[in-house]
Design a protein around this motif. Structure first.
Motif, PDB file in Angstrom:
ATOM      1  N   ASP A 116     -17.121 -39.631  20.496  1.00  0.00           N
ATOM      2  CA  ASP A 116     -17.991 -38.809  19.651  1.00  0.00           C
ATOM      3  C   ASP A 116     -19.409 -39.374  19.562  1.00  0.00           C
ATOM      4  OD1 ASP A 116     -16.026 -36.846  18.842  1.00  0.00           O
ATOM      5  OD2 ASP A 116     -15.107 -38.442  17.683  1.00  0.00           O
ATOM      6  N   LYS A 119     -22.260 -36.880  20.822  1.00  0.00           N
ATOM      7  CA  LYS A 119     -22.400 -35.762  19.889  1.00  0.00           C
ATOM      8  C   LYS A 119     -23.080 -36.201  18.600  1.00  0.00           C
ATOM      9  CE  LYS A 119     -18.993 -34.900  17.333  1.00  0.00           C
ATOM     10  NZ  LYS A 119     -17.634 -34.606  16.844  1.00  0.00           N
ATOM     11  N   MET A 120     -22.681 -37.344  18.092  1.00  0.00           N
ATOM     12  CA  MET A 120     -23.268 -37.873  16.863  1.00  0.00           C
ATOM     13  C   MET A 120     -24.756 -38.171  17.058  1.00  0.00           C
ATOM     14  SD  MET A 120     -20.066 -40.368  15.922  1.00  0.00           S
ATOM     15  CE  MET A 120     -20.887 -41.311  14.666  1.00  0.00           C
ATOM     16  N   PHE A 163     -21.338 -39.996   8.939  1.00  0.00           N
ATOM     17  CA  PHE A 163     -21.023 -38.724   9.561  1.00  0.00           C
ATOM     18  C   PHE A 163     -19.758 -38.142   8.932  1.00  0.00           C
ATOM     19  CE2 PHE A 163     -23.274 -41.278  12.677  1.00  0.00           C
ATOM     20  CZ  PHE A 163     -24.263 -40.401  13.115  1.00  0.00           C
ATOM     21  N   ARG A 165     -16.168 -35.996   8.441  1.00  0.00           N
ATOM     22  CA  ARG A 165     -14.942 -35.826   9.214  1.00  0.00           C
ATOM     23  C   ARG A 165     -15.048 -34.565  10.067  1.00  0.00           C
ATOM     24  NH1 ARG A 165     -10.000 -38.058   7.479  1.00  0.00           N
ATOM     25  NH2 ARG A 165      -9.032 -36.177   8.278  1.00  0.00           N
ATOM     26  N   LYS A 166     -14.252 -34.518  11.111  1.00  0.00           N
ATOM     27  CA  LYS A 166     -14.175 -33.325  11.946  1.00  0.00           C
ATOM     28  C   LYS A 166     -13.443 -32.213  11.198  1.00  0.00           C
ATOM     29  CE  LYS A 166     -13.871 -36.203  16.085  1.00  0.00           C
ATOM     30  NZ  LYS A 166     -13.007 -36.692  17.184  1.00  0.00           N
ATOM     31  N   GLY A 178     -13.285 -45.469  14.095  1.00  0.00           N
ATOM     32  CA  GLY A 178     -13.900 -44.232  13.652  1.00  0.00           C
ATOM     33  C   GLY A 178     -14.716 -44.373  12.388  1.00  0.00           C
ATOM     34  N   ALA A 180     -15.899 -41.904   8.928  1.00  0.00           N
ATOM     35  CA  ALA A 180     -15.768 -40.681   8.141  1.00  0.00           C
ATOM     36  C   ALA A 180     -16.471 -40.914   6.813  1.00  0.00           C
ATOM     37  CB  ALA A 180     -14.308 -40.321   7.915  1.00  0.00           C
ATOM     38  N   TRP A 195     -11.505 -38.512  12.228  1.00  0.00           N
ATOM     39  CA  TRP A 195     -12.692 -39.355  12.100  1.00  0.00           C
ATOM     40  C   TRP A 195     -13.505 -39.295  13.391  1.00  0.00           C
ATOM     41  CZ3 TRP A 195     -12.323 -44.217   8.620  1.00  0.00           C
ATOM     42  CH2 TRP A 195     -11.603 -43.899   7.449  1.00  0.00           C
ATOM     43  N   GLN A 196     -14.811 -39.558  13.264  1.00  0.00           N
ATOM     44  CA  GLN A 196     -15.691 -39.589  14.428  1.00  0.00           C
ATOM     45  C   GLN A 196     -15.464 -40.901  15.171  1.00  0.00           C
ATOM     46  OE1 GLN A 196     -17.416 -36.894  15.018  1.00  0.00           O
ATOM     47  NE2 GLN A 196     -17.392 -35.883  13.017  1.00  0.00           N
TER      48      GLN A 196
END
Length: 240
Positions: A116, A119-120, A163, A165-166, A178, A180, A195-196
């Motif tokens: 991730d 994307k982040m 960031f 959570r998904k 990850g 979150a 979690w990212q």
């Protein structure tokens, strides 16, 4: 034990109670939880099944039959245990774990592991290198273990890295690191997760064959350091 408010003690079913400390999530409150957890663990009371520390509370599971056998019939098991817990709170020392473990955990932040990261970085206009730098520059407190066997909930993540959570959980491999919100954590086993994912550690943090299957303890202080993919593949570090 010195606390600014009197902890609340509430029943949890017919064989457990929960001691709630202050209504806030911070290191100081969590330290009170962990101190009380350690103190009761050392007592080894025969009627205690399990002790479950969380962010701001400690759940005590007890053997109802054993408690009732040893008390007067005029008082119930919960009333006895509530009084017992209140008395233990008064006598517990303020600090038990001054020598908290300080752990350094290797993490490979390659995008092949940190699925991730790109994307982040794009979503929040932050360079991947800055994400890694911020994550490794912070010392984290293990607030509790939960969700999965050995999963450490750690904080506090720098504000720039908070960031969400998904929306939909995805498959996550064991060792994935990850983020979150304000927390960071490590997945101990393969599982769905929201979690990212920013990296992966080669360490095995849960091993059911080990006498102590869970590597992290509540109250541990954790920092991360970056390793390359080659170092990840050749990692020879032990379980502890």
């Amino acid at each position: 034990m010195k606390v600014s408010v009197n902890p609340e003690i509430k029943p949890l079913g017919d064989s457990a109670l929960t001691v709630f400390f202050e209504d806030i999530i911070d290191r100081e409150t969590n330290q009170l939880v962990n101190n009380f957890f350690q103190y009761l663990s050392h007592l080894k009371a025969p009627f205690i099944f399990d002790l479950i520390p969380a962010y701001r509370s400690l759940t005590i599971r007890y053997d109802t039959l054993q408690v009732l056998t040893g008390i007067e019939s005029s008082i119930g098991a919960f009333d006895f245990m509530r009084q017992w817990a209140a008395e233990r709170l008064k006598e517990a020392p303020d600090v038990l774990n001054e020598n908290r473990r300080k752990l350094k955990i290797p993490v490979c932040y390659a995008t092949s592991f940190g699925t991730d990261l790109s994307k982040m970085a794009q979503s929040y206009r932050i360079e991947i290198d800055e994400i890694i730098s911020l994550h490794t520059a912070t010392q984290y407190h293990v607030y509790m273990i939960g969700f999965l066997p050995g999963f450490p909930y750690m904080g506090t993540v720098p504000e720039r890295l908070r960031f969400p959570r998904k929306a939909t959980p995805e498959a996550v491999t064991a060792g994935s690191v990850g983020i979150a919100g304000m927390q960071t954590g490590i997945y101990p086993v393969h599982s769905p997760g929201g979690w990212q994912i920013i990296g992966k550690t080669p360490m095995k943090i849960f091993d059911k064959k080990n006498p102590e299957p869970v590597f992290f303890h509540p109250g541990d202080e954790v920092s991360f350091y970056s390793i390359t993919e080659d170092e990840f593949k050749n990692y020879q570090g032990g379980y502890s």
